[in-house]
Write an enzyme that holds these catalytic residues in place. Structure first.
Site, short mmCIF file in Angstrom:
data_model
loop_
_atom_site.label_atom_id
_atom_site.label_comp_id
_atom_site.label_asym_id
_atom_site.label_seq_id
_atom_site.Cartn_x
_atom_site.Cartn_y
_atom_site.Cartn_z
N SER A 171 7.07 -11.86 18.71
CA SER A 171 6.02 -12.66 19.36
C SER A 171 6.50 -12.94 20.78
O SER A 171 7.70 -12.84 21.06
CB SER A 171 5.84 -13.99 18.61
OG SER A 171 5.09 -14.92 19.38
N TYR A 174 9.09 -21.60 14.33
CA TYR A 174 8.53 -20.28 14.68
C TYR A 174 9.30 -19.66 15.85
O TYR A 174 9.67 -18.49 15.83
CB TYR A 174 7.05 -20.47 15.04
CG TYR A 174 6.24 -19.21 15.21
CD1 TYR A 174 5.65 -18.58 14.12
CD2 TYR A 174 6.03 -18.67 16.47
CE1 TYR A 174 4.88 -17.43 14.27
CE2 TYR A 174 5.26 -17.52 16.64
CZ TYR A 174 4.68 -16.91 15.54
OH TYR A 174 3.91 -15.77 15.70
P1 NAD Z 1 -2.33 -13.37 9.37
O1 NAD Z 1 -2.28 -14.74 8.82
O2 NAD Z 1 -3.64 -12.73 9.67
O3 NAD Z 1 -1.53 -12.36 8.43
C1 NAD Z 1 -0.29 -12.70 7.88
C2 NAD Z 1 0.01 -11.76 6.75
O4 NAD Z 1 1.27 -12.14 6.16
C3 NAD Z 1 -1.03 -11.83 5.62
O5 NAD Z 1 -1.21 -10.55 5.05
C4 NAD Z 1 -0.36 -12.76 4.60
O6 NAD Z 1 -0.82 -12.58 3.28
C5 NAD Z 1 1.07 -12.33 4.76
N1 NAD Z 1 2.03 -13.31 4.27
C6 NAD Z 1 2.14 -14.62 4.59
N2 NAD Z 1 3.13 -15.17 3.87
C7 NAD Z 1 3.65 -14.18 3.09
C8 NAD Z 1 4.69 -14.14 2.14
N3 NAD Z 1 5.42 -15.22 1.81
N4 NAD Z 1 4.94 -12.96 1.52
C9 NAD Z 1 4.21 -11.86 1.81
N5 NAD Z 1 3.21 -11.85 2.70
C10 NAD Z 1 2.94 -13.01 3.34
O7 NAD Z 1 -1.42 -13.44 10.68
P2 NAD Z 1 -1.21 -12.45 11.91
O8 NAD Z 1 -1.64 -13.16 13.11
O9 NAD Z 1 -1.74 -11.10 11.64
O10 NAD Z 1 0.39 -12.42 11.96
C11 NAD Z 1 1.15 -11.29 11.63
C12 NAD Z 1 2.48 -11.35 12.38
O11 NAD Z 1 2.23 -11.31 13.77
C13 NAD Z 1 3.27 -12.63 12.12
O12 NAD Z 1 4.66 -12.32 12.03
C14 NAD Z 1 2.99 -13.45 13.36
O13 NAD Z 1 4.03 -14.36 13.63
C15 NAD Z 1 2.91 -12.37 14.40
N6 NAD Z 1 2.22 -12.76 15.63
C16 NAD Z 1 0.90 -13.13 15.61
C17 NAD Z 1 0.29 -13.48 16.80
C18 NAD Z 1 -1.15 -13.88 16.86
O14 NAD Z 1 -1.59 -14.32 17.94
N7 NAD Z 1 -1.92 -13.75 15.82
C19 NAD Z 1 1.01 -13.45 17.99
C20 NAD Z 1 2.34 -13.07 17.97
C21 NAD Z 1 2.93 -12.72 16.79
#
Ligand code: NAD
Length: 256
Positions: A138, A151
Site C-alpha cells: 500500500s 495497517y
Molecule cells: P477487499 O475487502 O475488497 O478484499 C479483501 C479480500 O481479503 C477479500 O477477498 C476477503 O475475503 C479477504 N480476506 C480478509 N480477511 C481474510 C482472512 N483472514 N483470510 C482470507 N482472506 C481474507 O479489500 P481490497 O481493497 O481489495 O484489499 C486487498 C488488499 O489491497 C489488502 O491487502 C489491502 O490492504 C490492499 N490495499 C487496498 C487499497 C484500497 O484502496 N482498496 C489500497 C492499498 C492497498
C-alpha cells in the site's frame, strides 16, 4: 502468456485480489482463489476465461490453514508459480484506543500470512527455475496516515519483507516485488467512506470525493484492472530483473 502456470491469489473473492486473478486468468494462468464470502461467483468469472480454477477457504490469520491451502495447490494444480499475497483488512482508531485483537488480526493477515505462503512456495519455484511473488502492500508501506498504526506497521513490514526475500532469490528465476496502491474503490475503502459520511453528517458521494481528493493528487481512484495489468507486467519476461521494488500506483500520493 501464462498457459500451464498456476497463480494463487489470497483474498481474491473481492476487490483488488479478484481484479488481479481475472487479469492473470485472461493471460492463461490457472487460478487458486481464496477469501471469505461468496466464492462461487468469482470462481465462475475466472472459469469463464477458459482456465482451470480452484478455491481454498483458508483463514489467512491461521498458519495451519495456510499450510493446508498450499498443500491443496500442490496436489490439485502441481504447485504455485505466481503467488499474490493480497488478503488484507483495515481498522481505523487512535493507537491508545486500538483494540488489541484488531492489531493482532491486522499483523497476522496483512503481514505474517505472506511469510507463511512465501516460505512454503519458494522451494518448488526455485526447483522449477521460475516464480513470481507479488505482495500487495500500500502507499501505507511507504508513508503513514494517522489512526492506521497497525495497517501502516504491517504494510511497512511487507515492504521490508519484499526486499529481504528479493535479495535471497536475486540469482534465481524467482522475483519478489510489491505493489503499493493508493485509493482503490473496493469494499475495504467503501467502509471508510461510509464511516466518514456518518461521522461528518455528509452524503456518501461527498465523503468519497473528499477522501480521494485529500491525499491523492490525481483525484482519481486506481482501478482493480490497472493493478491486475501491473501484476501481469511483473510476471512477464520484461520484468525478469525487476527485484525488490515497491511500485506505487497512487495518483501522486507519495510524490508529495
Ligand atoms: P477487499 O475487502 O475488497 O478484499 C479483501 C479480500 O481479503 C477479500 O477477498 C476477503 O475475503 C479477504 N480476506 C480478509 N480477511 C481474510 C482472512 N483472514 N483470510 C482470507 N482472506 C481474507 O479489500 P481490497 O481493497 O481489495 O484489499 C486487498 C488488499 O489491497 C489488502 O491487502 C489491502 O490492504 C490492499 N490495499 C487496498 C487499497 C484500497 O484502496 N482498496 C489500497 C492499498 C492497498
Amino acid at each position: 502468456m501464462f498457459k500451464g502456470k498456476t497463480a494463487l491469489v489470497t483474498g481474491s473473492t473481492s476487490g483488488i485480489g479478484l481484479g488481479i486473478a481475472l487479469a492473470l486468468a485472461r493471460k492463461g494462468a490457472n487460478l487458486v482463489l481464496n477469501g471469505f464470502g461468496d466464492s462461487a461467483g468469482p470462481q465462475a468469472a475466472v472459469a469463464a476465461l477458459g482456465v482451470k480454477v480452484g478455491y481454498h477457504g483458508a483463514d489467512m490469520s491461521k498458519p495451519t490453514e495456510i499450510e493446508a491451502m498450499m498443500a491443496y495447490a500442490a496436489s490439485a494444480f502441481g504447485g504455485v508459480d505466481i503467488l499474490v499475497n493480497n488478503a488484507g483488512i483495515q481498522h481505523v482508531a487512535p493507537v491508545e484506543d486500538f483494540p488489541v485483537e484488531r492489531w493482532d488480526a491486522i499483523i497476522a493477515i496483512n503481514l505474517s500470512s505472506a511469510f507463511h505462503t512465501t516460505r512454503l512456495a519458494l522451494a518448488p519455484m526455485k526447483a522449477k527455475g521460475w516464480g513470481r511473488v507479488i505482495n500487495i502492500a500500500s502507499v501505507h508501506g511507504l508513508v503513514a496516515s494517522a489512526q492506521k498504526s497497525a495497517y501502516v506497521a504491517a504494510k511497512h513490514g511487507i515492504v521490508g519483507f519484499t526486499k529481504a526475500v528479493a535479495l535471497e532469490t536475486a540469482t534465481t528465476g524467482v522475483t519478489v516485488n510489491a505493489i503499493c496502491p493508493g485509493w482503490v474503490l473496493t469494499p475495504l475503502v467503501q467502509k471508510q467512506i461510509d464511516d466518514r459520511a456518518a461521522q461528518g453528517g455528509i452524503s456518501a458521494d461527498r465523503a468519497r470525493i473528499d477522501l480521494v481528493g485529500e491525499k491523492q493528487p490525481s483525484q482519481q481512484f486506481t482501478t482493480t484492472q490497472q493493478l491486475g495489468d501491473l501484476a501481469v507486467f511483473l510476471c512477464s519476461p520484461a520484468a525478469d530483473n525487476v527485484r525488490g521494488v515497491s511500485w506505487a500506483v497512487d495518483g501522486g500520493w507519495t510524490a508529495q
